[in-house]
Design an enzyme around this catalytic site. Structure first.
Site, short mmCIF file in Angstrom:
data_model
loop_
_atom_site.label_atom_id
_atom_site.label_comp_id
_atom_site.label_asym_id
_atom_site.label_seq_id
_atom_site.Cartn_x
_atom_site.Cartn_y
_atom_site.Cartn_z
CB SER A 1 0.89 -2.41 6.62
OG SER A 1 1.76 -1.52 5.97
CG HIS B 1 0.37 -5.16 9.99
ND1 HIS B 1 -0.61 -4.27 10.34
CD2 HIS B 1 1.48 -4.42 9.75
CE1 HIS B 1 -0.12 -3.04 10.31
NE2 HIS B 1 1.14 -3.12 9.96
CD GLU C 1 -4.27 -5.13 10.91
OE1 GLU C 1 -5.35 -4.51 10.87
OE2 GLU C 1 -3.30 -4.85 10.19
CG ASN D 1 -1.40 0.49 7.86
OD1 ASN D 1 -1.01 1.63 8.09
ND2 ASN D 1 -0.82 -0.57 8.39
#
Length: 291
Positions: free
Chosen positions: A120, A141, A153, A191
């Protein structure tokens, strides 16, 4: 274009276990690799417990949980990933360790095997650079808890081929997940916001602004989140939050990304979150979320 049939997941922690559940549940043969037998057995028990609860809740048909677990194999031997068409790593955030892993797998897996990282914070391009097959590496992700959250992601690096990206996108949809494309930038989408925000919340607790339960209640009630930030942090684990913060801060120099001192104190006290039974909240068991 080789069809993805067998998938390896490296790491049987919270993320690795959740990702493996998603893959096995979608009908793919799933091989989970970890260095410790006890970690593999714990992951298997947690996955089985989650799927049993899914049957009880009517999310799966009777007996479907057993069928899904028949797709699941645990191993401590990297050589057992030789049959995989895709390997997803879900180990801790350390570029050197990821390079060592993928370099080893490059010698074990056939040329068509794709590599994906659940990182991440670390650059996919940098990870790919130590893989031996940079055109076949991309970021995938998954969101915590992976077995419940649909978003993935998808992040191609500078060297990722279009064929690799297309195959992984199609595979993610075949899992029943919802892929979104992001650039290869620190934190990607989620994130980028979550790491600094979680650190703000941790500092708020440390400063005595409010109790963890009240902060979580406020966020869930006013913002409609299914989990409060401190509940989510307990799932992530203080040890992982420390690694995430240090990686993000090292890449961005964003002051809000710096690891809070309270996190370090909690790690020293063994209060890592759900995995140890105590973090910002206390837990009666270490079952995977949703079980």
């Amino acid at each position: 274009m080789s069809e993805i049939k067998t998938v390896g997941v490296v790491g049987s922690g919270t993320m690795g276990t959740g990702i493996a559940i998603v893959i096995a549940r979608a009908g793919f043969k799933t091989i989970v690799l970890d260095t410790r037998e006890e970690a593999l057995e714990n992951a298997r028990q947690q996955a089985a417990g989650f799927l049993q609860k899914s049957v009880a809740r009517g999310k799966l048909k009777e007996g479907q949980d057993v069928e899904i677990m028949q797709q699941w194999t645990g191993t401590t031997r990297a050589e057992d990933l030789a049959e995989c068409d895709l390997v997803i790593e879900a180990i801790f955030e350390d570029l050197k360790v990821k390079h060592e892993l993928f370099s080893k797998l490059d010698k074990i897996c056939p040329p068509h095997t794709l590599f994906a990282s659940n990182t991440s914070t670390i650059s996919i391009t940098e990870i790919a650079g130590g893989s031996g097959r940079p055109d076949k590496v991309a970021g995938m992700h998954f969101c915590l808890p992976a077995q419940l959250m649909k978003l993935v992601e998808m992040s191609p690096g500078l060297t990722t081929s279009d064929e690799t990206s297309n195959r992984l996108w199609a595979f993610t949809e075949a899992l029943g997940q919802k892929p979104v494309k992001t650039r290869d930038t620190p934190g990607f989408i989620l994130n980028y916001f979550l790491i600094p925000w979680h650190n703000d919340v941790i500092n708020m607790v440390d400063q005595g602004v409010a109790e963890p339960a009240d902060i979580d209640r406020a966020v869930k009630t006013a913002l409609g989140y299914p989990l409060g930030p401190l509940e989510l942090l307990d799932m992530v684990g203080m040890d992982t939050q420390k690694l995430l913060s240090e990686a993000m801060y090292g890449l961005t120099n964003e002051p809000r990304a710096a690891c809070p001192t309270l996190v370090k104190r909690m790690i020293g006290a063994g209060k890592l979150g759900r995995k140890t039974g105590e973090g910002f909240h206390s837990y009666q068991n270490n079952k995977i979320f949703g079980a």
